[in-house]
Design a protein around this motif. Structure first.
Motif, short mmCIF file in Angstrom:
data_model
loop_
_atom_site.label_atom_id
_atom_site.label_comp_id
_atom_site.label_asym_id
_atom_site.label_seq_id
_atom_site.Cartn_x
_atom_site.Cartn_y
_atom_site.Cartn_z
N PHE A 137 0.78 -1.18 0.00
CA PHE A 137 0.03 -0.05 -0.03
C PHE A 137 1.07 1.37 -0.20
N MET A 138 2.02 1.45 0.98
CA MET A 138 2.63 2.36 1.05
C MET A 138 3.54 2.50 -0.04
N ASP A 139 4.19 1.31 -0.63
CA ASP A 139 5.06 1.59 -2.00
C ASP A 139 4.29 2.03 -3.08
N PHE A 140 2.98 1.78 -3.28
CA PHE A 140 2.12 2.20 -4.16
C PHE A 140 1.84 3.66 -4.25
N PHE A 141 1.27 4.13 -3.16
CA PHE A 141 0.86 5.52 -3.02
C PHE A 141 1.92 6.51 -2.44
N THR A 142 3.14 5.95 -2.50
CA THR A 142 4.42 6.97 -2.29
C THR A 142 5.29 6.72 -3.67
N TYR A 143 4.85 6.05 -4.61
CA TYR A 143 5.78 5.75 -5.72
C TYR A 143 6.37 7.02 -6.41
N SER A 144 7.71 7.10 -6.59
CA SER A 144 8.35 8.22 -6.98
C SER A 144 8.19 9.39 -6.36
N THR A 145 7.48 9.57 -5.13
CA THR A 145 7.54 10.89 -4.60
C THR A 145 8.76 11.65 -4.20
N ILE A 146 9.79 10.95 -3.69
CA ILE A 146 11.09 11.79 -3.69
C ILE A 146 11.58 12.65 -5.03
N HIS A 147 11.62 11.47 -6.16
CA HIS A 147 12.09 12.26 -7.12
C HIS A 147 11.00 13.36 -7.93
N VAL A 148 9.77 13.08 -7.55
CA VAL A 148 8.64 14.29 -7.88
C VAL A 148 8.97 15.52 -6.96
N ASN A 149 9.06 15.29 -5.77
CA ASN A 149 9.47 16.31 -4.77
C ASN A 149 10.66 17.22 -5.15
N HIS A 150 11.72 16.53 -5.69
CA HIS A 150 12.73 17.33 -6.29
C HIS A 150 12.58 18.06 -7.43
N THR A 151 11.90 17.43 -8.54
CA THR A 151 11.25 18.37 -9.47
C THR A 151 10.56 19.56 -9.10
N ALA A 152 9.65 19.28 -8.06
CA ALA A 152 8.77 20.35 -7.55
C ALA A 152 9.65 21.65 -7.16
N TYR A 153 10.70 21.24 -6.43
CA TYR A 153 11.54 21.97 -5.82
C TYR A 153 12.25 22.97 -6.84
N THR A 154 12.86 22.11 -7.99
CA THR A 154 13.62 22.71 -8.95
C THR A 154 12.52 23.58 -9.81
N ALA A 155 11.54 23.28 -10.08
CA ALA A 155 10.54 24.00 -10.83
C ALA A 155 10.07 25.24 -10.01
N LEU A 156 10.24 25.28 -8.89
CA LEU A 156 9.66 26.50 -8.12
C LEU A 156 10.70 27.27 -7.48
N LEU A 157 11.79 26.93 -7.06
CA LEU A 157 12.83 27.52 -6.17
C LEU A 157 14.09 27.89 -6.70
N THR A 158 14.41 27.13 -7.83
CA THR A 158 15.96 27.43 -8.31
C THR A 158 15.77 28.55 -9.23
N ALA A 159 17.24 28.73 -9.76
CA ALA A 159 17.38 29.92 -10.65
C ALA A 159 16.59 29.92 -11.68
N ASN A 160 16.22 28.53 -12.69
CA ASN A 160 15.64 28.50 -13.66
C ASN A 160 13.97 28.48 -13.40
N SER A 161 13.79 28.46 -12.36
CA SER A 161 12.02 28.53 -11.97
C SER A 161 11.45 29.77 -12.81
N TYR A 162 10.08 29.12 -13.49
CA TYR A 162 9.31 30.01 -13.97
C TYR A 162 8.80 31.13 -13.07
N PHE A 163 8.56 30.81 -12.19
CA PHE A 163 7.96 31.64 -10.85
C PHE A 163 8.90 32.98 -10.76
N LEU A 164 10.35 32.48 -10.48
CA LEU A 164 11.20 33.64 -10.42
C LEU A 164 11.70 34.51 -11.58
#
Length: 298
Positions: A44-71
């Motif tokens: 159950f936990m494997d399926f519903f947390t699948y690739s979460t850490i990778h996705v979180n890294h992508t989200a952080y990169t998209a929102l807070l790094t120098a190349n972020s569209y928001f910035l």
């Protein structure tokens, strides 16, 4: 424009990036490894947390790094975004994970016709039912919970990943576990929690994409101005759930996933399949209801 701008910033960096990705999602993903492969809840936990850490890294990169569209679009500065995140962590509340408690504590369930409230209270019980039934299928009861050191260690790790861990209540009953299982699905699968981001998507007016200067706005504000929105329910501050791409696992729409292809546990396959069928019905109901609001809400 001001309300929309503030709402979008709070939603993008607090409700979405911080709460959904970097706190709740990350805590569940890390805690998952405390359950040994043979544990009945590990699939159950494997399926519903699948690739979460990778996705979180992508989200952080998209929102807070120098190349972020928001910035780059001057939607927010990096320092302002980090200040928002720091302030939000100081007021972390465990009950934000549990939808009924969250809505009642912030009293937004008292706003008639509030879109997020209506959507969330339709989806949460459906997931809760699936989780409760899955535990029953596994014959996982109160006695097993009380004698399960692995699930106790899982919960300890989950709590240690969060700020202000001393305020988090113990997991004493099976209903507590049901809440936590429901929360991981609600957060990781139906986590597109955000405000109206139309300034980023629809507008051609560059003013909509500028940083919001609160002090300047305060000087310009007209105390006698009246809201132009048609109803209080249309002023959707802070916690709207757009439910666009609303059912996803690591970016994959849960409704289209062949559970049997990715899950070895037949009991979990049954639970996920039933959840898919339920969410498809709710998906259509939510879309139809939200299409007819005073202010379009997707």
């Amino acid at each position: 424009r001001v309300v929309n701008g503030l709402d979008a910033r709070y939603s993008a960096f607090i409700r979405h990036l911080l709460n959904c990705h970097l706190m709740v999602g990350e805590a569940y993903a890390v805690a998952c490894f405390n359950l040994p492969p043979h544990h009945p809840l590990r699939p159950f936990m494997d399926f519903f947390t699948y690739s979460t850490i990778h996705v979180n890294h992508t989200a952080y990169t998209a929102l807070l790094t120098a190349n972020s569209y928001f910035l780059r679009a001057n939607f927010v500065s990096a320092d302002s975004a980090r200040t928002l995140i720091d302030n939000a962590m100081r007021v972390f509340d465990f009950d934000e994970w549990i939808v009924p408690r969250d809505l009642a504590k912030r009293k937004i369930d008292e706003i008639p016709g509030h879109p997020y409230v209506e959507d969330a209270l339709a989806v949460w019980p459906a997931i809760e039912h699936i989780c409760r039934r899955h535990l029953k299928e596994l014959n996982y009861d109160e006695e097993m919970l009380a004698e399960d050191p692995d699930i106790a260690q899982w919960y300890t790790t989950l709590c240690r990943m969060l700020p202000d861990v001393d305020t988090i209540p113990p997991m004493d009953t099976l209903e507590d576990l049901v809440d936590l299982m429901t929360a991981v699905i609600y957060n990781n699968v139906i986590h597109e929690v955000c405000g109206n981001l139309s300034p980023l998507l629809d507008t051609a007016d560059p003013l909509d994409k500028q940083e919001v200067d609160i002090e300047h706005l305060a000087k310009l504000a007209d105390p006698g101005a009246k809201p132009s929105t048609p109803s209080a329910a249309s002023v959707l501050l802070m916690d709207q759930a757009t439910f666009v791409s609303r059912f996803n696992v690591a970016g994959n729409n849960l409704l289209n996933i062949n559970a049997a292809r990715y899950i070895d546990d037949p009991k979990l396959v049954l639970a996920v399949t039933e959840l898919q069928d339920t969410l498809k019905v709710l998906d259509a109901e939510i879309a139809a209801r939200n299409a007819h609001r005073d202010i379009p809400f997707e």
